[in-house]
Design a protein around this motif. Structure first.
Motif, PDB file in Angstrom:
ATOM      1  N   ARG A 162       0.898  -1.370  -0.037  1.00 60.33           N
ATOM      2  CA  ARG A 162      -0.111   0.133   0.069  1.00 60.33           C
ATOM      3  C   ARG A 162       0.989   1.140  -0.005  1.00 60.33           C
ATOM      4  NH1 ARG A 162      -3.490  -0.328   5.117  1.00 60.33           N
ATOM      5  NH2 ARG A 162      -1.532  -1.260   5.844  1.00 60.33           N
ATOM      6  N   LEU A 164       1.412   5.293   1.516  1.00 65.38           N
ATOM      7  CA  LEU A 164       1.103   6.235   2.463  1.00 65.38           C
ATOM      8  C   LEU A 164       1.399   7.669   1.782  1.00 65.38           C
ATOM      9  CD1 LEU A 164       0.342   6.743   5.570  1.00 65.38           C
ATOM     10  CD2 LEU A 164       2.856   7.155   5.936  1.00 65.38           C
ATOM     11  N   GLU A 264       0.983  -4.904   7.034  1.00 66.90           N
ATOM     12  CA  GLU A 264      -0.527  -4.773   6.817  1.00 66.90           C
ATOM     13  C   GLU A 264      -1.232  -4.203   8.033  1.00 66.90           C
ATOM     14  OE1 GLU A 264      -1.807  -8.625   5.381  1.00 66.90           O
ATOM     15  OE2 GLU A 264      -0.293  -8.516   3.977  1.00 66.90           O
ATOM     16  N   THR A 265      -0.425  -4.063   9.344  1.00 71.04           N
ATOM     17  CA  THR A 265      -1.164  -3.875  10.596  1.00 71.04           C
ATOM     18  C   THR A 265      -1.037  -2.123  10.838  1.00 71.04           C
ATOM     19  OG1 THR A 265       0.918  -3.957  11.868  1.00 71.04           O
ATOM     20  CG2 THR A 265      -0.555  -6.044  11.633  1.00 71.04           C
ATOM     21  N   SER A 267      -1.272   1.865  10.237  1.00 64.49           N
ATOM     22  CA  SER A 267      -2.471   2.690   9.811  1.00 64.49           C
ATOM     23  C   SER A 267      -2.015   4.114   9.671  1.00 64.49           C
ATOM     24  CB  SER A 267      -3.723   2.818  11.008  1.00 64.49           C
ATOM     25  OG  SER A 267      -3.103   3.417  11.962  1.00 64.49           O
ATOM     26  N   ALA A 268      -2.679   4.954   9.004  1.00 63.13           N
ATOM     27  CA  ALA A 268      -2.339   6.578   8.937  1.00 63.13           C
ATOM     28  C   ALA A 268      -1.941   7.316   9.966  1.00 63.13           C
ATOM     29  CB  ALA A 268      -3.136   7.194   7.850  1.00 63.13           C
ATOM     30  N   ALA A 269      -2.932   6.921  11.130  1.00 65.26           N
ATOM     31  CA  ALA A 269      -2.912   7.682  12.366  1.00 65.26           C
ATOM     32  C   ALA A 269      -1.580   8.042  13.024  1.00 65.26           C
ATOM     33  CB  ALA A 269      -4.038   7.157  13.290  1.00 65.26           C
ATOM     34  N   GLN A 285      -3.120  10.119   3.828  1.00 69.31           N
ATOM     35  CA  GLN A 285      -3.883   9.115   3.428  1.00 69.31           C
ATOM     36  C   GLN A 285      -3.243   7.768   3.445  1.00 69.31           C
ATOM     37  OE1 GLN A 285      -7.256  10.840   0.459  1.00 69.31           O
ATOM     38  NE2 GLN A 285      -5.351  12.104   0.084  1.00 69.31           N
ATOM     39  N   LEU A 286      -3.782   6.612   3.644  1.00 68.62           N
ATOM     40  CA  LEU A 286      -3.094   5.422   3.275  1.00 68.62           C
ATOM     41  C   LEU A 286      -3.922   4.673   2.142  1.00 68.62           C
ATOM     42  CD1 LEU A 286      -0.857   3.441   4.223  1.00 68.62           C
ATOM     43  CD2 LEU A 286      -2.383   2.504   6.129  1.00 68.62           C
TER      44      LEU A 286
END
Ligand code: ATP
Ligand code: HSE
Length: 298
Positions: A162, A164, A264-265, A267-269, A285-286
């Motif tokens: 993915r 970022l 995979e774990t 996140s964008a936060a 955004q991810l």
């Protein structure tokens, strides 16, 4: 009758592949259009309040030119455009507007979508093919030019990857950022980048983290553009030093900074929080990779 078309955001270059490599994301500009007495465009999201609301809008202009080329009537349209893609953000906003306008002409006149023709026209309009190819076909592309025709090859990619994205507020329209580049490069730098492109493509196929770092080693455009973009450079440097991100690049001509994500774990936060702590304002955004490209219908 409402016609709906959509096109994905894209990153050109992916670091070393200047005007050659491009990738599509699951982040779409969607256009809903209905025949009307005259052209009007309502944009919701990015570009609302700044993009033209009449026939001067790039989507409307492209649609008109496409109808004329197809020798079909230019049916005026009322368009509602839902746009999550920053304008002049380095995420291929112009390629979504161009390919969206082309797709609308096909939809309104009930014609099949000729993706190759749309790709050629969008790449011609942009002057480079690396956003047009993924916007039209989806996925990862290696592009080139043969005479006055653009070429592109869709390359398979590790489905776990993915991306970022951080879009800071620096201004970086593509035309200005192309003027920041030299007219030519030393042969050693061209050779260096050619090797990086091959290593990066191998890493994108396999997901091998070491090769993903090739994205940040480019010698053709990033070293000339990053010093002009203060916040962008700050994000780029922070992310290059972050062990969770195996490779970082300037998306297109910036200001968006992009990083490969394999875990995979993630996140964008936490990345948004870290940039906030560093005093950098940016939209984070991810995103996953889009394999579909230009879409007719919802
Ligand atoms: N949703 C949209 N509707 C109409 N016109 C648009 C839209 N998005 C972009 N444009 C047009 O495209 C121009 C931006 O093109 P530019 O190539 O500078 O940026 P970009 O495509 O976001 O960046 P990059 O090519 O580096 O990825 C805008 O000034 C506007 O004219
Ligand atoms: N290859 C183009 C991409 C623009 O999005 C450039 O770097 O100017």
């Amino acid at each position: 009758m409402t016609f709906t078309v959509s096109a994905p955001a894209t990153s050109g270059n992916l670091g070393p592949g200047f005007d050659q490599l491009g990738l599509a994301y699951d982040l779409r500009l969607t256009i809903h259009a209905e025949p009307a007495e005259r052209f009007s465009v309502v944009t919701e999201g990015e570009g609302a309040g700044s993009l033209p609301t009449d026939e001067h809008n790039l989507i409307a202009r492209t649609y008109r030119a496409a109808c004329e080329r197809l020798d079909k009537p230019v049916v005026p349209l009322h368009m509602r455009v839902i746009n999550p893609i920053p304008v002049c953000g380095g995420l291929g906003s112009s390629a979504t507007a161009l390919s969206g306008g082309e797709a609308l002409a096909a939809a309104v006149h009930g014609l099949p979508l000729d993706r190759e023709a749309v790709f050629q026209r969008c790449a011609q309009a942009e002057g480079h093919p690396d956003n047009a190819a993924p916007a039209v076909f989806g996925g990862l592309h290696l592009c080139g030019q043969n005479g006055d025709r653009f070429t592109t090859e869709k390359i398979p990619m590790d489905a776990r990857l993915r991306v970022l994205l951080a879009t800071p507020c620096d201004r970086a329209d593509t035309e200005t950022m192309r003027r920041a580049l030299p007219e030519s490069w030393p042969q050693a730098d061209l050779d260096f980048n050619r090797d990086l492109v091959q290593r990066l493509l191998h890493a994108l196929k396999t997901g091998e983290p070491a090769g993903l770092a090739c994205s940040q080693q480019d010698r053709i455009h990033q070293p000339y553009r990053l010093p002009l973009l203060k916040n962008t450079k700050a994000v780029f440097d922070l992310w290059c030093a972050d062990p969770r991100l195996p490779g970082v690049f300037l998306s297109g001509s910036g200001p968006t900074v992009a990083a490969w994500v394999r875990d995979e774990t993630l996140s964008a936060a936490p990345f948004a929080h870290a940039l906030g702590e560093a005093g950098i304002e940016a939209k984070i955004q991810l995103v996953a990779v889009d394999q579909e490209g230009l879409r007719l219908g919802s």
